[in-house]
Design an enzyme around this catalytic site. Structure first.
Site, PDB file in Angstrom:
ATOM      1  N   GLU A 173      38.810  42.358  29.518  1.00  0.00           N
ATOM      2  CA  GLU A 173      38.077  41.361  30.307  1.00  0.00           C
ATOM      3  C   GLU A 173      36.623  41.351  29.882  1.00  0.00           C
ATOM      4  O   GLU A 173      36.163  42.266  29.179  1.00  0.00           O
ATOM      5  CB  GLU A 173      38.217  41.686  31.799  1.00  0.00           C
ATOM      6  CG  GLU A 173      39.654  41.538  32.284  1.00  0.00           C
ATOM      7  CD  GLU A 173      39.815  41.728  33.779  1.00  0.00           C
ATOM      8  OE1 GLU A 173      38.924  42.320  34.405  1.00  0.00           O
ATOM      9  OE2 GLU A 173      40.842  41.289  34.305  1.00  0.00           O
TER      10      GLU A 173
ATOM     11  N   HIS B  49      32.718  34.172  41.211  1.00  0.00           N
ATOM     12  CA  HIS B  49      33.726  34.112  40.155  1.00  0.00           C
ATOM     13  C   HIS B  49      33.637  32.735  39.513  1.00  0.00           C
ATOM     14  O   HIS B  49      33.597  31.721  40.211  1.00  0.00           O
ATOM     15  CB  HIS B  49      35.133  34.354  40.712  1.00  0.00           C
ATOM     16  CG  HIS B  49      36.112  34.685  39.626  1.00  0.00           C
ATOM     17  ND1 HIS B  49      36.570  33.743  38.739  1.00  0.00           N
ATOM     18  CD2 HIS B  49      36.680  35.846  39.274  1.00  0.00           C
ATOM     19  CE1 HIS B  49      37.387  34.334  37.879  1.00  0.00           C
ATOM     20  NE2 HIS B  49      37.468  35.605  38.184  1.00  0.00           N
TER      21      HIS B  49
ATOM     22  N   ARG C 122      30.324  37.730  33.908  1.00  0.00           N
ATOM     23  CA  ARG C 122      30.685  36.687  34.868  1.00  0.00           C
ATOM     24  C   ARG C 122      29.509  35.858  35.365  1.00  0.00           C
ATOM     25  O   ARG C 122      29.631  34.650  35.553  1.00  0.00           O
ATOM     26  CB  ARG C 122      31.290  37.346  36.108  1.00  0.00           C
ATOM     27  CG  ARG C 122      32.715  37.623  35.952  1.00  0.00           C
ATOM     28  CD  ARG C 122      33.273  38.097  37.241  1.00  0.00           C
ATOM     29  NE  ARG C 122      34.661  38.429  36.976  1.00  0.00           N
ATOM     30  CZ  ARG C 122      35.418  39.132  37.770  1.00  0.00           C
ATOM     31  NH1 ARG C 122      34.917  39.608  38.885  1.00  0.00           N
ATOM     32  NH2 ARG C 122      36.654  39.370  37.468  1.00  0.00           N
TER      33      ARG C 122
ATOM     34  N   HIS D 216      32.801  35.694  45.218  1.00  0.00           N
ATOM     35  CA  HIS D 216      33.956  36.510  44.869  1.00  0.00           C
ATOM     36  C   HIS D 216      33.800  37.972  45.277  1.00  0.00           C
ATOM     37  O   HIS D 216      34.724  38.586  45.794  1.00  0.00           O
ATOM     38  CB  HIS D 216      34.166  36.404  43.362  1.00  0.00           C
ATOM     39  CG  HIS D 216      35.360  37.131  42.845  1.00  0.00           C
ATOM     40  ND1 HIS D 216      36.624  36.912  43.352  1.00  0.00           N
ATOM     41  CD2 HIS D 216      35.497  38.054  41.871  1.00  0.00           C
ATOM     42  CE1 HIS D 216      37.486  37.685  42.702  1.00  0.00           C
ATOM     43  NE2 HIS D 216      36.830  38.399  41.818  1.00  0.00           N
TER      44      HIS D 216
ATOM     45  N   ARG E  85      28.712  43.543  38.943  1.00  0.00           N
ATOM     46  CA  ARG E  85      29.927  44.351  38.791  1.00  0.00           C
ATOM     47  C   ARG E  85      30.640  44.018  37.490  1.00  0.00           C
ATOM     48  O   ARG E  85      30.872  42.843  37.186  1.00  0.00           O
ATOM     49  CB  ARG E  85      30.859  44.052  39.963  1.00  0.00           C
ATOM     50  CG  ARG E  85      32.207  44.710  39.835  1.00  0.00           C
ATOM     51  CD  ARG E  85      33.141  44.189  40.909  1.00  0.00           C
ATOM     52  NE  ARG E  85      33.534  42.824  40.650  1.00  0.00           N
ATOM     53  CZ  ARG E  85      34.796  42.397  40.639  1.00  0.00           C
ATOM     54  NH1 ARG E  85      35.782  43.228  40.884  1.00  0.00           N
ATOM     55  NH2 ARG E  85      35.090  41.134  40.417  1.00  0.00           N
TER      56      ARG E  85
HETATM   57  C1  LIG Z   1      41.283  36.921  44.378  1.00  0.00           C
HETATM   58  C2  LIG Z   1      40.699  38.274  44.044  1.00  0.00           C
HETATM   59  C3  LIG Z   1      40.965  38.868  42.820  1.00  0.00           C
HETATM   60  C4  LIG Z   1      40.418  40.104  42.503  1.00  0.00           C
HETATM   61  N1  LIG Z   1      40.752  40.706  41.324  1.00  0.00           N
HETATM   62  C5  LIG Z   1      40.300  41.953  41.055  1.00  0.00           C
HETATM   63  C6  LIG Z   1      40.727  42.642  39.893  1.00  0.00           C
HETATM   64  O1  LIG Z   1      41.520  42.155  39.116  1.00  0.00           O
HETATM   65  N2  LIG Z   1      40.232  43.903  39.677  1.00  0.00           N
HETATM   66  C7  LIG Z   1      39.348  44.498  40.531  1.00  0.00           C
HETATM   67  O2  LIG Z   1      38.935  45.636  40.275  1.00  0.00           O
HETATM   68  N3  LIG Z   1      38.949  43.851  41.648  1.00  0.00           N
HETATM   69  C8  LIG Z   1      39.410  42.612  41.943  1.00  0.00           C
HETATM   70  N4  LIG Z   1      39.012  41.995  43.085  1.00  0.00           N
HETATM   71  C9  LIG Z   1      38.154  42.704  44.023  1.00  0.00           C
HETATM   72  C10 LIG Z   1      38.993  43.760  44.724  1.00  0.00           C
HETATM   73  O3  LIG Z   1      40.239  43.218  45.050  1.00  0.00           O
HETATM   74  C11 LIG Z   1      38.319  44.258  46.001  1.00  0.00           C
HETATM   75  O4  LIG Z   1      36.987  44.599  45.750  1.00  0.00           O
HETATM   76  C12 LIG Z   1      39.033  45.482  46.535  1.00  0.00           C
HETATM   77  O5  LIG Z   1      40.395  45.206  46.661  1.00  0.00           O
HETATM   78  C13 LIG Z   1      38.458  45.895  47.865  1.00  0.00           C
HETATM   79  O6  LIG Z   1      39.291  46.873  48.423  1.00  0.00           O
HETATM   80  P1  LIG Z   1      38.911  47.476  49.830  1.00  0.00           P
HETATM   81  O7  LIG Z   1      39.936  48.484  50.144  1.00  0.00           O
HETATM   82  O8  LIG Z   1      37.494  47.882  49.826  1.00  0.00           O
HETATM   83  O9  LIG Z   1      38.996  46.236  50.845  1.00  0.00           O
HETATM   84  P2  LIG Z   1      40.195  45.219  51.140  1.00  0.00           P
HETATM   85  O10 LIG Z   1      41.295  45.359  50.189  1.00  0.00           O
HETATM   86  O11 LIG Z   1      39.593  43.871  51.288  1.00  0.00           O
HETATM   87  O12 LIG Z   1      40.715  45.687  52.569  1.00  0.00           O
HETATM   88  C14 LIG Z   1      39.940  45.445  53.720  1.00  0.00           C
HETATM   89  C15 LIG Z   1      40.746  45.821  54.943  1.00  0.00           C
HETATM   90  O13 LIG Z   1      39.863  45.877  56.059  1.00  0.00           O
HETATM   91  C16 LIG Z   1      40.441  45.202  57.154  1.00  0.00           C
HETATM   92  N5  LIG Z   1      39.341  44.777  58.040  1.00  0.00           N
HETATM   93  C17 LIG Z   1      38.266  44.031  57.750  1.00  0.00           C
HETATM   94  N6  LIG Z   1      37.477  43.910  58.843  1.00  0.00           N
HETATM   95  C18 LIG Z   1      38.080  44.607  59.824  1.00  0.00           C
HETATM   96  C19 LIG Z   1      37.770  44.856  61.184  1.00  0.00           C
HETATM   97  N7  LIG Z   1      36.680  44.358  61.780  1.00  0.00           N
HETATM   98  N8  LIG Z   1      38.627  45.602  61.924  1.00  0.00           N
HETATM   99  C20 LIG Z   1      39.766  46.112  61.363  1.00  0.00           C
HETATM  100  N9  LIG Z   1      40.103  45.900  60.077  1.00  0.00           N
HETATM  101  C21 LIG Z   1      39.268  45.165  59.331  1.00  0.00           C
HETATM  102  C22 LIG Z   1      41.234  44.074  56.529  1.00  0.00           C
HETATM  103  O14 LIG Z   1      42.195  43.582  57.435  1.00  0.00           O
HETATM  104  C23 LIG Z   1      41.836  44.827  55.327  1.00  0.00           C
HETATM  105  O15 LIG Z   1      42.972  45.551  55.746  1.00  0.00           O
HETATM  106  C24 LIG Z   1      39.553  40.740  43.425  1.00  0.00           C
HETATM  107  C25 LIG Z   1      39.279  40.143  44.654  1.00  0.00           C
HETATM  108  C26 LIG Z   1      39.846  38.915  44.966  1.00  0.00           C
HETATM  109  C27 LIG Z   1      39.543  38.308  46.306  1.00  0.00           C
END
Ligand SMILES: Cc1cc2nc3c(=O)[nH]c(=O)nc-3n(C[C@H](O)[C@H](O)[C@H](O)COP(=O)(O)OP(=O)(O)OC[C@H]3O[C@@H](n4cnc5c(N)ncnc54)[C@H](O)[C@@H]3O)c2cc1C
Length: 552
Positions: free
Chosen positions: A113, A237, A283, A344, A379
């Site tokens: 990438e 993005h 990006r 994004h 990032r």
């Molecule tokens: C379309 C897309 C594609 C992506 N592609 C990539 C990729 O290819 N590679 C990469 O490294 N990153 C990618 N990213 C970024 C990456 O997916 C995220 O940064 C990462 O998954 C975040 O993980 P996390 O566990 O921090 O949060 P998340 O996976 O967002 O989980 C957040 C959790 O918190 C919960 N939550 C939120 N607020 C509350 C609240 N007030 N009370 C209770 N629960 C709550 C939600 O319900 C969820 O369960 C992408 C993001 C998107 C949107």
């Protein structure tokens, strides 16, 4: 309810922490929607890690530092890069199937990438996040020490200094959360709490993020007095599908990695005019280039074209994108894909140390909700899933050791007091304010910024904040109201951070200061709600001392 460990958020960061902590005590995971809904579930491209013998930790570190434009904390980058392969082996051991190179049985197909000098992205075709969540959720549901409370929206942290102002150094003992199925606010008390609530894309009108991404963890931590850093660095993005019926569907960076070209609707390719790496430029450069072409020529979108690659290759490498675009009448093996940029990823967030610990004792943070020092001003693609896995693990190790060293139990806090709040009969106020904030952020605090637009945004957001505060205390809480209060707060943090940084760097670009100013601005933008509790100065200075020593 009471547990040893409370995890707010059920994405990769939260579930990694939960599985690591479970052998050492009871764990409650709160998620505001049923699992697997999260940003993680939508990740397409994959997860970056040094895997091939031709690659090295040094090169992954350098690529990350270059993308971060001078603001990465080198020690954190080195730690995350070094621990990546081990975390990936653990994910594989959980049963996650990453794609193999065609014709091989044990060689992973490493994707490439933008900004990466090597092929180092492990992926599950183009639905990596869905595959990660499938395996994690299955394991979590089969772990008796873990209780998952879905449809529970965390509202505010239980911080002892808020209840007893004589307490000098605050500790966190859990959270107030709304059980949205019965509209009741509950206390969930815990000896250690992890914020893993993900990002804040919903602050903007156009975003690749799902509805859960309202920055709740950042807003909660800020209200609890935890420093929030680098909120001006929002990654847009470059390529979200442009179609009236498609809600936030991302066209992965991996298409450009495999040779897809960007074209204007009049057929002109333009990326080489903006960067020598053309489509593989970082990006922010690609997003600004598209934004500029659209604004200068009045186009509503541009096109991304991969139709010159073989149809079989495209279908096999990008099955989800191929199938989803077909739903909208676009066959990507033949047709160019209409795309626009969209908010994004949030590089800023809750400040943590190298263990995911915050300035409030017993409160940790991991994943997109944080500013750990990994991403700096921008990032590098696919480093965020890696950060979530590494810091979910690190925070759990630290929290386990903390709980083993002391047996303190959470104090008894008063139940939620709704005061004189009544049921709202004017939910139109909530929807109106949601729309206004998101549109204002898109128009005034988007990819290209200016002093004048930022000043206008600050004025408006202050007025909206007053209105929302009033509404919040007058009416019974609902999930929409909690989220509105949080996006308003996060929007304000983004605007203030953008106004503070008087230069352009990484993802923050302003026409009033278009250049880097290395003499004054190679530093994080840190905001604290100082009037509430002073941040733990000892924590901050020891964090910076350690990082300065590591950098030297
Ligand atoms: C379309 C897309 C594609 C992506 N592609 C990539 C990729 O290819 N590679 C990469 O490294 N990153 C990618 N990213 C970024 C990456 O997916 C995220 O940064 C990462 O998954 C975040 O993980 P996390 O566990 O921090 O949060 P998340 O996976 O967002 O989980 C957040 C959790 O918190 C919960 N939550 C939120 N607020 C509350 C609240 N007030 N009370 C209770 N629960 C709550 C939600 O319900 C969820 O369960 C992408 C993001 C998107 C949107």
């Amino acid at each position: 309810m009471e547990a040893d460990f409370l995890v707010i958020g059920g994405g990769l960061a939260g579930l990694t922490f939960a599985l690591q902590a479970a052998p050492h005590g009871s764990v409650v995971v709160l998620a505001k929607q049923p699992l697997p809904e999260s940003n993680t579930a939508y990740a397409q491209g994959g997860i970056a890690s040094v895997w091939s013998p031709e690659d090295s930790f040094r090169e992954h570190t350098e690529d990350t530092l270059v993308a971060g434009a001078g603001l990465c904390h080198r020690d954190v980058v080195e730690t995350v890069v070094r621990e990546g392969p081990e975390r990936l082996r653990e994910l594989i051991a959980l049963g996650i199937h990453f794609s193999l190179r065609p014709g091989t049985e044990d060689e992973y197909d490493l994707g490439r990438e933008g900004g990466h000098s090597h092929r180092r992205i492990l992926h599950a075709a183009d639905a990596t996040g869905a595959e990660i969540m499938r395996a994690l959720v299955e394991r979590v549901r089969n772990t008796p020490a873990i209780t998952v409370l879905e449809n529970h929206v965390a509202i505010d942290l239980l911080v002892d200094a808020k209840f007893d102002p004589t307490i000098g150094s605050p500790s966190c003992w859990g959270v107030y959360a709304l059980d949205r199925t019965v509209s009741r606010v509950e206390r969930v008390r815990a000896r250690a709490t992890l914020l893993a609530t993900g990002g804040a894309g919903k602050v903007y009108l156009y975003t690749s993020n799902p509805d859960i991404a309202t920055g709740d963890g950042i807003a909660m931590a800020y209200r609890a007095g935890v420093p929030i850093a680098n909120m001006e660095f929002i990654q847009f993005h470059p390529t979200c599908l442009y179609h009236p019926a498609a809600k936030s569907f991302l066209i992965s960076e991996a298409l450009r990695g495999e040779g897809a070209r960007l074209r204007r609707p009049d057929g002109v390719e333009f990326m080489r005019r903006y960067h020598p790496q053309a489509e593989l430029a970082p990006r922010d450069v690609v997003a600004r280039a598209i934004d500029n072409e659209m604004k200068v020529h009045g186009f509503e979108h541009v096109y991304l074209d991969i139709s010159h690659k073989g149809a079989d290759f495209v279908r096999e490498r990008f099955p989800t994108i191929h199938a989803r675009c077909l739903e909208y009448g676009i066959d990507i093996t033949r047709d160019p894909i209409p795309v626009v940029p969209a908010a994004h990823y949030c590089c800023g967030g809750v400040m943590t140390d190298e263990h995911g610990a915050t300035t409030v004792r017993r409160l940790y943070a991991a994943g997109e909700v944080t500013m750990t020092g990994l991403h700096g001003a921008n990032r590098l693609a696919s480093n965020s899933l890696l950060e979530a896995a590494v810091f979910g693990h690190r925070a759990a190790c630290h929290a386990v050791a903390l709980l083993q060293a002391d047996q303190a139990r959470p104090p008894t806090y008063p139940g939620w007091n709704p005061g004189a709040a009544v049921d709202s009969d004017e939910s139109v106020v909530v929807t109106q304010n949601w729309d206004e904030i998101r549109r204002m952020m898109w128009n005034y605090v988007g990819i290209v910024r200016s002093n004048r637009r930022l000043a206008r945004a600050l004025k408006r957001i202050s007025l909206l904040q007053d209105e929302i505060r009033q509404y919040y205390w007058d009416f019974k809480v609902t999930a929409d109201l909690i989220e509105l209060r949080n996006i308003a707060s996060v929007a304000e943090l983004i605007v203030i951070s953008a106004i503070t940084r008087k230069e352009s760097r990484g993802l923050h670009y302003t026409i009033d200061y278009p250049e880097h100013d290395d003499a004054r601005w190679v530093r994080d933008t840190i905001l604290t709600r100082a009037e509430q509790f002073a941040p733990d100065q000892e924590f901050l200075s020891s964090l910076y001392r350690r990082r300065a020593e590591a950098a030297a």
